[in-house]
Write a protein that holds these residues in place. Sequence first.
Motif, PDB file in Angstrom:
ATOM      1  N   MET A   1       0.813  -1.209   0.000  1.00 17.66           N
ATOM      2  CA  MET A   1       0.000   0.000   0.000  1.00 17.66           C
ATOM      3  C   MET A   1       0.852   1.267   0.000  1.00 17.66           C
ATOM      4  N   ILE A   2       1.953   1.228   0.688  1.00 16.24           N
ATOM      5  CA  ILE A   2       2.772   2.425   0.890  1.00 16.24           C
ATOM      6  C   ILE A   2       4.188   2.162   0.408  1.00 16.24           C
ATOM      7  N   ASN A   3       4.738   3.127  -0.309  1.00 13.30           N
ATOM      8  CA  ASN A   3       6.107   3.026  -0.799  1.00 13.30           C
ATOM      9  C   ASN A   3       6.982   4.081  -0.138  1.00 13.30           C
ATOM     10  N   GLU A   4       8.239   3.817  -0.109  1.00 12.22           N
ATOM     11  CA  GLU A   4       9.193   4.778   0.448  1.00 12.22           C
ATOM     12  C   GLU A   4       9.073   6.107  -0.285  1.00 12.22           C
ATOM     13  N   GLY A   5       9.006   7.183   0.481  1.00 10.52           N
ATOM     14  CA  GLY A   5       8.889   8.515  -0.107  1.00 10.52           C
ATOM     15  C   GLY A   5       7.464   8.994  -0.293  1.00 10.52           C
ATOM     16  N   ASP A   6       6.479   8.151   0.014  1.00  8.68           N
ATOM     17  CA  ASP A   6       5.078   8.564  -0.118  1.00  8.68           C
ATOM     18  C   ASP A   6       4.729   9.674   0.861  1.00  8.68           C
ATOM     19  N   ARG A   7       3.829  10.543   0.421  1.00  7.05           N
ATOM     20  CA  ARG A   7       3.208  11.516   1.327  1.00  7.05           C
ATOM     21  C   ARG A   7       1.787  11.006   1.557  1.00  7.05           C
ATOM     22  N   VAL A   8       1.504  10.582   2.765  1.00 11.96           N
ATOM     23  CA  VAL A   8       0.239   9.921   3.080  1.00 11.96           C
ATOM     24  C   VAL A   8      -0.687  10.879   3.811  1.00 11.96           C
ATOM     25  N   LEU A   9      -1.801  11.182   3.185  1.00 12.64           N
ATOM     26  CA  LEU A   9      -2.810  12.035   3.800  1.00 12.64           C
ATOM     27  C   LEU A   9      -3.821  11.149   4.508  1.00 12.64           C
ATOM     28  N   VAL A  10      -3.965  11.327   5.826  1.00 20.25           N
ATOM     29  CA  VAL A  10      -4.880  10.504   6.625  1.00 20.25           C
ATOM     30  C   VAL A  10      -6.176  11.272   6.841  1.00 20.25           C
ATOM     31  N   ALA A  11      -7.301  10.662   6.486  1.00 17.88           N
ATOM     32  CA  ALA A  11      -8.606  11.268   6.752  1.00 17.88           C
ATOM     33  C   ALA A  11      -8.912  11.072   8.231  1.00 17.88           C
ATOM     34  N   VAL A  12      -8.941  12.172   8.985  1.00 22.30           N
ATOM     35  CA  VAL A  12      -9.071  12.100  10.442  1.00 22.30           C
ATOM     36  C   VAL A  12     -10.372  12.757  10.882  1.00 22.30           C
ATOM     37  N   SER A  13     -11.310  11.948  11.360  1.00 18.19           N
ATOM     38  CA  SER A  13     -12.570  12.500  11.861  1.00 18.19           C
ATOM     39  C   SER A  13     -12.441  12.910  13.327  1.00 18.19           C
ATOM     40  N   GLY A  14     -11.480  12.287  14.012  1.00 16.97           N
ATOM     41  CA  GLY A  14     -11.344  12.478  15.452  1.00 16.97           C
ATOM     42  C   GLY A  14     -11.833  11.273  16.230  1.00 16.97           C
ATOM     43  N   GLY A  15     -12.520  10.360  15.543  1.00 18.53           N
ATOM     44  CA  GLY A  15     -13.001   9.143  16.187  1.00 18.53           C
ATOM     45  C   GLY A  15     -11.871   8.152  16.427  1.00 18.53           C
ATOM     46  N   ILE A  16     -12.198   7.082  17.125  1.00 16.19           N
ATOM     47  CA  ILE A  16     -11.168   6.143  17.563  1.00 16.19           C
ATOM     48  C   ILE A  16     -10.456   5.460  16.396  1.00 16.19           C
ATOM     49  N   ASP A  17     -11.168   5.145  15.327  1.00 11.35           N
ATOM     50  CA  ASP A  17     -10.556   4.442  14.197  1.00 11.35           C
ATOM     51  C   ASP A  17      -9.517   5.314  13.496  1.00 11.35           C
ATOM     52  N   SER A  18      -9.922   6.528  13.115  1.00  7.80           N
ATOM     53  CA  SER A  18      -9.014   7.393  12.362  1.00  7.80           C
ATOM     54  C   SER A  18      -7.872   7.918  13.225  1.00  7.80           C
ATOM     55  N   MET A  19      -8.132   8.147  14.509  1.00  5.03           N
ATOM     56  CA  MET A  19      -7.048   8.604  15.389  1.00  5.03           C
ATOM     57  C   MET A  19      -6.013   7.495  15.582  1.00  5.03           C
ATOM     58  N   THR A  20      -6.470   6.254  15.656  1.00  2.00           N
ATOM     59  CA  THR A  20      -5.542   5.124  15.794  1.00  2.00           C
ATOM     60  C   THR A  20      -4.731   4.950  14.516  1.00  2.00           C
ATOM     61  N   LEU A  21      -5.373   5.113  13.360  1.00  2.20           N
ATOM     62  CA  LEU A  21      -4.653   5.020  12.094  1.00  2.20           C
ATOM     63  C   LEU A  21      -3.589   6.110  11.994  1.00  2.20           C
ATOM     64  N   LEU A  22      -3.952   7.330  12.371  1.00  2.00           N
ATOM     65  CA  LEU A  22      -2.996   8.438  12.343  1.00  2.00           C
ATOM     66  C   LEU A  22      -1.823   8.158  13.285  1.00  2.00           C
ATOM     67  N   TYR A  23      -2.135   7.666  14.460  1.00  2.00           N
ATOM     68  CA  TYR A  23      -1.109   7.353  15.472  1.00  2.00           C
ATOM     69  C   TYR A  23      -0.119   6.313  14.938  1.00  2.00           C
ATOM     70  N   ILE A  24      -0.629   5.241  14.365  1.00  2.00           N
ATOM     71  CA  ILE A  24       0.229   4.153  13.891  1.00  2.00           C
ATOM     72  C   ILE A  24       1.091   4.596  12.707  1.00  2.00           C
ATOM     73  N   LEU A  25       0.488   5.289  11.735  1.00  2.00           N
ATOM     74  CA  LEU A  25       1.259   5.726  10.578  1.00  2.00           C
ATOM     75  C   LEU A  25       2.334   6.737  10.975  1.00  2.00           C
ATOM     76  N   LYS A  26       2.004   7.623  11.906  1.00  2.00           N
ATOM     77  CA  LYS A  26       3.014   8.575  12.383  1.00  2.00           C
ATOM     78  C   LYS A  26       4.135   7.837  13.103  1.00  2.00           C
ATOM     79  N   LYS A  27       3.776   6.853  13.903  1.00  2.00           N
ATOM     80  CA  LYS A  27       4.766   6.081  14.662  1.00  2.00           C
ATOM     81  C   LYS A  27       5.687   5.296  13.718  1.00  2.00           C
ATOM     82  N   LEU A  28       5.117   4.773  12.629  1.00  2.00           N
ATOM     83  CA  LEU A  28       5.896   3.967  11.696  1.00  2.00           C
ATOM     84  C   LEU A  28       6.564   4.788  10.590  1.00  2.00           C
TER      85      LEU A  28
END
Length: 414
Positions: A1-28
């Motif tokens: 899904m993701i390649n080195e050098g990608d700029r990944v825009l995360v759709a963040v509603s503020g709910g638990i699902d999108s906040m967890t996705l944002l957290y994990i992608l930022k961490k990784l």
Amino acid sequence: MINEGDRVLVAVSGGIDSMTLLYILKKLSPLLKIEVLGAHLDHRIRESSEKDRRFVENICRQWDVPVETAVVDVPALWKNSGKTLEEVAREVRYSFLEKTAEKFKATKIALAHHKNDLLETVLHRLVRGTGPLGIACIPVKRGKYIRPFLVFKRSEIEDYAQKQKIPFVVDETNYDIKYTRNFIRHEVVPLLKKLNPNVEDAVYRLVSISFMLREFVEETVQNFVKEKVHFYKDFAVFEEPKNQFLFLEVTRWVLKTIYGKIPDYEKLMESLKSKRVELWKDVFVERSFGYGAVGKTLFKKKYKLEVKDGIFDIEGFKIKVNLHGTERAFWLRNRRKGDRIIINGSEEKLKDILIEKKVPVFYRDRVPLLVDEHDRVLWIPKIAVSDLFPPEVNVELLEFPIGYVKGGTSFEQV
């Protein structure tokens, strides 16, 4: 899904699902060598939406994630739109994500859909009457859109968020069962889980197989269309395949190609029972003598063209005329009520001849007939010649639409 050098825009509603996705992608992100961005749309559907926007902005600042926010009055757009509030909200949300991705030159847009979303969407589509291929929904990847959480259940995401103490907000409208998806989530799914505690996994497998089936069907349909579908001015014609499902899928493909939309399967299924079905205003599916026609198949206008020497293109018929200097006047026109033609001393109804020769019904009002100054039918292309046909005149049919004559000819041709 993701390649080195990608700029990944995360759709963040503020709910638990999108906040967890944002957290994990930022961490990784250091490991994956990607840049993570956030996007939040304040849709104004509920009073607390502004509070959610400020929450997302604050967390993104804390996590050092660039974020783009926007405010759109979705309820105002919804009024008199003829669509559901959910549909309008979805359209606005995806439009915002596309524009934001373009602005920040994002190469991927990450959405936090999971197995429960997949289950709810499948149930929603089944209730609305989707066809078998409609079960193939919410792909893991489509274009720049990716869904890294689609292999997880909601419960797994919630457990992880709790352990990592990931902050999130609760959308109170998620519990309002007046919305179809919420009713499915809170009323229907719990009943299904009593039958199968792992119903999410079962539906995930079903959808995965459906995607493979859809790929196979689409390849088959495209090959059929390429080889056998003929497009004319405002409709398409093809020889009916023996398989009824293929007929429906070819019809769907043609409609989408011509009009950019398709009817629901229930409406389309009527074409297997009736010879003519109106899908929407002036758009039909017709079946006649082994051929199918899709589009504006009813020909309502009348035409009458005076002919001289030359070639005439009329409604898919190419006709070459040579009058050899005769002073008489001749015309090419389509049929009129009560038309007859004299053959071997007998006056025949044009309608009966066209049926006998198995001319599909969607061609009968299009066929150019050669008539004389008294408006008498002298010639039906590739089918019949009148006893009154002048011997000095030569008329030749160079081209005609597919399936025009299936039953052959029984009269001398000119």
